[in-house]
Structure formats: structure tokens, C-alpha cells
Motif scaffolding. Sequence first.
Motif, PDB file in Angstrom:
ATOM      1  N   GLY A   1       7.341  11.516  -2.426  1.00  0.00           N
ATOM      2  CA  GLY A   1       6.781  12.028  -1.174  1.00  0.00           C
ATOM      3  C   GLY A   1       5.889  11.067  -0.428  1.00  0.00           C
ATOM      4  N   ALA A   2       6.057   9.745  -0.642  1.00  0.00           N
ATOM      5  CA  ALA A   2       5.191   8.756  -0.005  1.00  0.00           C
ATOM      6  C   ALA A   2       6.038   7.664   0.636  1.00  0.00           C
ATOM      7  CB  ALA A   2       4.223   8.163  -1.033  1.00  0.00           C
ATOM      8  N   ARG A   3       5.390   6.667   1.202  1.00  0.00           N
ATOM      9  CA  ARG A   3       6.015   5.480   1.766  1.00  0.00           C
ATOM     10  C   ARG A   3       5.204   4.260   1.320  1.00  0.00           C
ATOM     11  NH1 ARG A   3       9.058   6.160   6.429  1.00  0.00           N
ATOM     12  NH2 ARG A   3       9.943   4.145   5.812  1.00  0.00           N
TER      13      ARG A   3
ATOM     14  N   LEU B   1       0.844  -1.191   0.000  1.00  0.00           N
ATOM     15  CA  LEU B   1       0.000   0.000   0.000  1.00  0.00           C
ATOM     16  C   LEU B   1       0.885   1.248   0.000  1.00  0.00           C
ATOM     17  CD1 LEU B   1      -3.096   0.597   0.202  1.00  0.00           C
ATOM     18  CD2 LEU B   1      -2.735   0.870   2.669  1.00  0.00           C
ATOM     19  N   VAL B   2       0.575   2.204  -0.868  1.00  0.00           N
ATOM     20  CA  VAL B   2       1.314   3.466  -0.954  1.00  0.00           C
ATOM     21  C   VAL B   2       0.590   4.506  -0.103  1.00  0.00           C
ATOM     22  CG1 VAL B   2       2.218   5.252  -2.492  1.00  0.00           C
ATOM     23  CG2 VAL B   2       2.086   2.862  -3.279  1.00  0.00           C
ATOM     24  N   VAL B   3       1.300   5.121   0.852  1.00  0.00           N
ATOM     25  CA  VAL B   3       0.672   6.046   1.802  1.00  0.00           C
ATOM     26  C   VAL B   3       1.503   7.312   1.924  1.00  0.00           C
ATOM     27  CG1 VAL B   3      -0.333   4.129   3.101  1.00  0.00           C
ATOM     28  CG2 VAL B   3       1.875   5.058   3.809  1.00  0.00           C
ATOM     29  N   ASP B   4       0.853   8.390   2.348  1.00  0.00           N
ATOM     30  CA  ASP B   4       1.597   9.627   2.604  1.00  0.00           C
ATOM     31  C   ASP B   4       2.134   9.613   4.034  1.00  0.00           C
ATOM     32  OD1 ASP B   4      -0.422  10.443   4.370  1.00  0.00           O
ATOM     33  OD2 ASP B   4      -1.332  11.851   2.947  1.00  0.00           O
TER      34      ASP B   4
ATOM     35  N   PRO C   1      -3.572   6.515   2.399  1.00  0.00           N
ATOM     36  CA  PRO C   1      -3.218   5.989   1.077  1.00  0.00           C
ATOM     37  C   PRO C   1      -3.326   7.079   0.011  1.00  0.00           C
ATOM     38  CG  PRO C   1      -4.672   4.477   2.216  1.00  0.00           C
ATOM     39  CD  PRO C   1      -4.657   5.742   3.023  1.00  0.00           C
ATOM     40  N   VAL C   2      -2.378   7.079  -0.906  1.00  0.00           N
ATOM     41  CA  VAL C   2      -2.339   8.087  -1.962  1.00  0.00           C
ATOM     42  C   VAL C   2      -2.094   7.393  -3.302  1.00  0.00           C
ATOM     43  CG1 VAL C   2      -1.673  10.097  -0.585  1.00  0.00           C
ATOM     44  CG2 VAL C   2       0.086   8.497  -1.339  1.00  0.00           C
TER      45      VAL C   2
ATOM     46  N   LEU D   1      -6.714   5.670  13.307  1.00  0.00           N
ATOM     47  CA  LEU D   1      -6.393   4.715  12.243  1.00  0.00           C
ATOM     48  C   LEU D   1      -5.176   5.140  11.429  1.00  0.00           C
ATOM     49  CD1 LEU D   1      -9.982   3.767  11.043  1.00  0.00           C
ATOM     50  CD2 LEU D   1      -8.346   2.309  12.242  1.00  0.00           C
ATOM     51  N   THR D   2      -4.915   6.448  11.343  1.00  0.00           N
ATOM     52  CA  THR D   2      -3.689   6.852  10.657  1.00  0.00           C
ATOM     53  C   THR D   2      -2.455   6.433  11.457  1.00  0.00           C
ATOM     54  OG1 THR D   2      -3.746   9.075  11.626  1.00  0.00           O
ATOM     55  CG2 THR D   2      -4.782   8.781   9.456  1.00  0.00           C
ATOM     56  N   ALA D   3      -2.578   6.389  12.776  1.00  0.00           N
ATOM     57  CA  ALA D   3      -1.470   5.883  13.598  1.00  0.00           C
ATOM     58  C   ALA D   3      -1.218   4.405  13.322  1.00  0.00           C
ATOM     59  CB  ALA D   3      -1.773   6.102  15.078  1.00  0.00           C
TER      60      ALA D   3
END
Length: 386
Positions: free
Chosen positions: A106-108, A17-20, A25-26, A373-375
Amino acid sequence: MAMLVGVRTVGVEEELLVVDPSGRPVPLGPAALEVAARRGEGETVEQHDRAERGDDEAGDPRGSLVPELKAQQLEFGTRVCTGLDDVAADLRHWRQRADAAARGVGARVAALASSPVRVEPQDTPGRRYTEMADTFGLTAAEQLTCGCHVHVAVEDDEEGVAVLNRIRVWLPVLTALTTNSPFWLGRDSRHASYRAQAWNRWPSSGPNELFADAAAYHRLVEELLATETIVDTGMVYFDARLSERWPTVEVRVADVALRAEDAVTLAGLVRGLVDTAAGEWRAGTPAPAVRSEVVRMAAWRASRSGLGADLVHPATGRPAPAAEVVAALLDHVRPALVGTGDEQRVADGVAAVLHRGTGADLQRRVHAETGDLTAVVRAAVEVTHA
């Protein structure tokens, strides 16, 4: 060559999953692939689409980053490996390279099988993905799921189908061991693997009945295509199947593992199952005559509770404590694990999962502690690259 040296080769494909940085997710997977392609580490969406149209040679996920159905995803595959040490090294290498490509925009990346955070999944551009979106509506639109697929070498399709017939009853146990999707687009699903539930919306997914031989398997695939429902053979989404591209059996029931070492344990178990099944076939041991409806029920229970409650025991078809069923799986494949030198590593890996829990358990702990949930996503990023 793998069969000549007496050890079946194994390979693993992972979807990420690609996330900021905040944990959302982005849709930056295609942009990250552009970065990877410039480094010689990936295939762009345009290259992937040309290959699917037949204009270029088909891409190879082994040792490369490639697109997936949704723009919030990346996929990679390990090399063809003989030892689990090689599997582990490749998984860690390509997780790191995927993360480096994502950082370039700019993501992870996080090894999460579903998005804990509410998000609008976006389709990856391309002919095949567009056709799937048009054909399958909401099923395709919501299919932001990340799995782990394990390939194990077989000598030919006859051996492969014999293996499929004999491993099917054990596959729900693998689902339970790898659960990593308790949250679904902003809600607690009350499942340990909601990815499995979402995935089984596809009309060609799930367990199938026993096959008389390889010809019967291929006839079924032809009959599915003849319905003009699925778009191509790549959409034959059986829980385990003969690989379309490689001389392997491909097991597809697992969530992507939060920890790379858990994926290594999975690979060892799958290779043990394939080796054990092939030996049973050669010895004339019949495949377990279990109806696909029972296998589907066992898979549902594994998806619902993971290791937190009873599983359906493959030998009895009755509920039994999860630890007991996992122990039965280990006993079943132990001679094969001894033969490949994997017994201690796989047993230790299984014990670690039973002790600390799966990715689903970690996600719920973080959410219980933070209420955020972002944590959960940010914690998953750290564990993915630990």
C-alpha cells in the motif's frame, strides 16, 4: 576483466524513501522487503540481520532490494556495468521493482534525499541498526536520509588511494549537481542538500587528508576502529573510500537523484574522475595539496546553494559561478569521457541539470505553486518513475 578491456566498470547504489499515497513517509520498508523476497528480488530484514551476525552469507545489494537504517527506506544496487546504458536500464528496473514491492503493502517509493514532510523516523530492526541507535542518539534517530553511492573499479588499493587523493577537491561539485533535499522534516532548510548537513553529524564522515599510500589509508581505518566509537568498518563514512567489499573506489557525496538519468550522469562523471586521477598518478602528477578544512568548506557551500550561487573552484580555492566550476569539472574529465564513449551523454546530462535545475529546484517550485509539502512528495513519486 574491466581493466583488460580498457573500460572501468561502474555500479550505483540508491536509497529510496517509502511513502503512502498521500505523500507521507511510512515505516513499510521491512514489509515491502518481505514482498520482494517472495519474488526473489530482495533480502528480508531478518536475512540481513543474520548475515550481519555472521550466521549467513552477507547480502549483496547488487541486483536486489535490501534494508536501510530506517524503516521508511529501501536500498538497491545495480549490477557491475561497463556502459552507461546498462546503468540507466538497471536504475529504472530496480526503481520499478522497489515501487512494485512498496505497492504490495500500500505504499510507493520516491527518490528524495530527505523527507519534506515531518515524520518520526523509525529504526529498522536488527543488531547493527540497534547498536547504532544506542550509540549515536539523536544523530542516528534523525538520520532519515537517502544518498547515491557510485562504485568505480580500480586495479588495487594503491591505485584506489591515489585516486582518493586526487578526486577529493572535485567532490563538492558533484554534491552541487545532485542536490535533492531542500526540506527537512517539515521545514525549508534553506539548503539545497540538507542531507549533506545531517550526514556530516556522523563522527567518521567528510573529507580527509592526503594518504601517503594504501598502508596509510588502512592504518587510519584501524585507528578509527580502535577508538571504539564507530561500530564497524561499514561506518567509515568518508566522502570517498575504498569499498569494504569490492575492488572499487566508492564516492558517497551525492543525494539520491530525483531523475534516474541524473544518476547516470553522476556515474559517468565519477568514472571520468577515477580514470583521470589514475592517469595522473601513473604520470607522476602530484595530488592537489588542498587542506581538508578547505574541502569541507567547499562541500558546505555546495550543500547550501547547489547550482544557485557561487561554488568554490577546485583550482583556485576561490568562489566562482557554479556553471563555470561545473564546466571546469567537465574539462577535467573530458579525455576520460572520450575514452569510454561517454562524452556526449555526460555533457548533455550536465547541460540538462544546469538548464532545468536539480531535484531541490523542482521540489521548491512545486512547494511555491501548492504550498503543500505532501504535494512535493507526490510530484517526486511521479518524477522518480517517469
